[in-house]
Design a protein around this motif. Sequence first.
Motif, PDB file in Angstrom:
ATOM      1  N   ILE A 200       3.815  13.764   3.725  1.00 41.41           N
ATOM      2  CA  ILE A 200       4.238  12.418   4.118  1.00 41.41           C
ATOM      3  C   ILE A 200       4.068  11.441   2.960  1.00 41.41           C
ATOM      4  N   PHE A 201       5.049  10.566   2.811  1.00 39.08           N
ATOM      5  CA  PHE A 201       5.007   9.485   1.831  1.00 39.08           C
ATOM      6  C   PHE A 201       5.219   8.172   2.573  1.00 39.08           C
TER       7      PHE A 201
ATOM      8  N   ILE B 232       0.860  -1.188   0.000  1.00 36.63           N
ATOM      9  CA  ILE B 232       0.000   0.000   0.000  1.00 36.63           C
ATOM     10  C   ILE B 232       0.893   1.232   0.000  1.00 36.63           C
ATOM     11  N   VAL B 233       0.689   2.117  -0.951  1.00 33.05           N
ATOM     12  CA  VAL B 233       1.447   3.365  -1.029  1.00 33.05           C
ATOM     13  C   VAL B 233       0.487   4.520  -0.765  1.00 33.05           C
ATOM     14  N   LEU B 234       0.847   5.368   0.190  1.00 30.65           N
ATOM     15  CA  LEU B 234      -0.040   6.456   0.631  1.00 30.65           C
ATOM     16  C   LEU B 234       0.702   7.785   0.647  1.00 30.65           C
ATOM     17  N   LYS B 235      -0.084   8.854   0.554  1.00 29.39           N
ATOM     18  CA  LYS B 235       0.418  10.203   0.781  1.00 29.39           C
ATOM     19  C   LYS B 235      -0.510  10.915   1.769  1.00 29.39           C
ATOM     20  N   GLN B 236       0.085  11.765   2.598  1.00 35.76           N
ATOM     21  CA  GLN B 236      -0.679  12.606   3.500  1.00 35.76           C
ATOM     22  C   GLN B 236      -0.077  14.004   3.487  1.00 35.76           C
TER      23      GLN B 236
ATOM     24  N   SER C 184      -8.369   8.261   6.654  1.00 33.74           N
ATOM     25  CA  SER C 184      -7.356   8.964   7.449  1.00 33.74           C
ATOM     26  C   SER C 184      -6.440   7.962   8.129  1.00 33.74           C
ATOM     27  N   LEU C 185      -5.315   8.484   8.601  1.00 33.33           N
ATOM     28  CA  LEU C 185      -4.357   7.666   9.341  1.00 33.33           C
ATOM     29  C   LEU C 185      -3.699   8.581  10.370  1.00 33.33           C
ATOM     30  N   GLY C 186      -3.878   8.260  11.633  1.00 28.28           N
ATOM     31  CA  GLY C 186      -3.436   9.135  12.720  1.00 28.28           C
ATOM     32  C   GLY C 186      -4.661   9.713  13.384  1.00 28.28           C
ATOM     33  N   ARG C 187      -4.867  11.016  13.236  1.00 28.87           N
ATOM     34  CA  ARG C 187      -6.099  11.653  13.699  1.00 28.87           C
ATOM     35  C   ARG C 187      -7.174  11.533  12.621  1.00 28.87           C
ATOM     36  N   SER C 188      -8.423  11.761  12.991  1.00 28.23           N
ATOM     37  CA  SER C 188      -9.503  11.655  12.010  1.00 28.23           C
ATOM     38  C   SER C 188      -9.363  12.684  10.899  1.00 28.23           C
ATOM     39  N   GLU C 189      -8.699  13.824  11.197  1.00 28.51           N
ATOM     40  CA  GLU C 189      -8.514  14.857  10.179  1.00 28.51           C
ATOM     41  C   GLU C 189      -7.243  14.668   9.358  1.00 28.51           C
ATOM     42  N   ASP C 190      -6.474  13.620   9.640  1.00 28.03           N
ATOM     43  CA  ASP C 190      -5.238  13.360   8.897  1.00 28.03           C
ATOM     44  C   ASP C 190      -5.558  12.499   7.669  1.00 28.03           C
ATOM     45  N   PHE C 191      -6.089  13.149   6.645  1.00 27.87           N
ATOM     46  CA  PHE C 191      -6.591  12.437   5.471  1.00 27.87           C
ATOM     47  C   PHE C 191      -5.459  11.805   4.663  1.00 27.87           C
ATOM     48  N   VAL C 192      -5.802  10.723   3.970  1.00 26.95           N
ATOM     49  CA  VAL C 192      -4.814  10.009   3.159  1.00 26.95           C
ATOM     50  C   VAL C 192      -5.230   9.998   1.694  1.00 26.95           C
ATOM     51  N   GLU C 193      -4.234   9.900   0.839  1.00 25.99           N
ATOM     52  CA  GLU C 193      -4.447   9.682  -0.586  1.00 25.99           C
ATOM     53  C   GLU C 193      -3.826   8.332  -0.929  1.00 25.99           C
TER      54      GLU C 193
END
Length: 355
Positions: free
Chosen positions: A219-220, A6-10, A244-253
Amino acid sequence: MKVLRIVLKQSSANYRKAGTIDNKMTYPLPIPATVIGALHNICGYTEYHSMDISIQGNYESISKDMYKNITVLNTVSDRGKLVKMAGPDTISNAYIEVAEAVDDNANFLKEINIKVKNKELLEEFKNLKVLKERLDGEKKKKIEELKKEKKELSDKKKGLDKKSNEYKELIEKIENLKIEEDKYLKDLKEYENKNFIEPYSQYRTIVKKPMFYELLNNIFLILHIKSDEQTLKDIENNIFNLQSLGRSEDFVEVIECKIVELQEFNQEIKSSEGLTAYLNYNDFQEEKIFNLDVDGNTAKSGTKYYLDKDYKIVDGKREFRKVIALYSNYFSANKSSENVKLDKYNDLNLLVNFI
């Protein structure tokens, strides 16, 4: 070995370190429990699905975000705002403002250095405090009277024949005083609970103070998930439910999510430049993977973390199992092993180390 990559950006995130309060510090990468919890959530799992995870990535910068924290204290003090909770027996946080301290030397009871918001409720609060003082005074006086009377009777029976009627009468009077004392304390407790403790518990103090979040920016992340085939398919099918990942407002792509075949190797492979990772500490100690310094030499130490991974319920509470990990920004391995494999993503050689 087939795993899910899984590759994510935040744009930003806080992977909060437990125990940090005024300054909510962050781990440099999400911890296993954060990732596992998020994946279980998107799949709708209600029971734990065993999985091991490799976590690596980077961030561009770190900053601090200030916010005002509103804390409802469990007691009343002469600071902040005095409020009456609208629904003290519910989960509601609604309240009615009673008075507000405007100086360090404020006193709600004496109405010194305060701004009154609700005169009627302030009077109710003050009357409750007066009632408590009166009850405490009456209790002290009554207990002292009973204690004195019991002592006088005890002194009188000294030297008397224990078989005499007078001695038996004194013993009976002492026992009656003990019964009277127990009844008095019981009745007082019931009265105090109803007329003071219950209504007074509705009053609280609210304080506001500045607090801070450490934020990682841009973040990558590259995650590798090792689990059974069905669990990996479930995660792959539901990955776009990950918000999200972390807090609920820490959205992910979500950049990518696919099943990949990890490779074996028998020559030295170094981590790609710019990627940091959590290394399995047992693999590090057994020299299955190496932490390197800036010159590429083997480093004997590094930043060691005790990270939450999964948990079980004990006495109605979560009890996390911790794993030891070494945070590294440069690492290598001479050959593959059970927890150390090789993967390729675009032009990156990825040393995958499961924890």
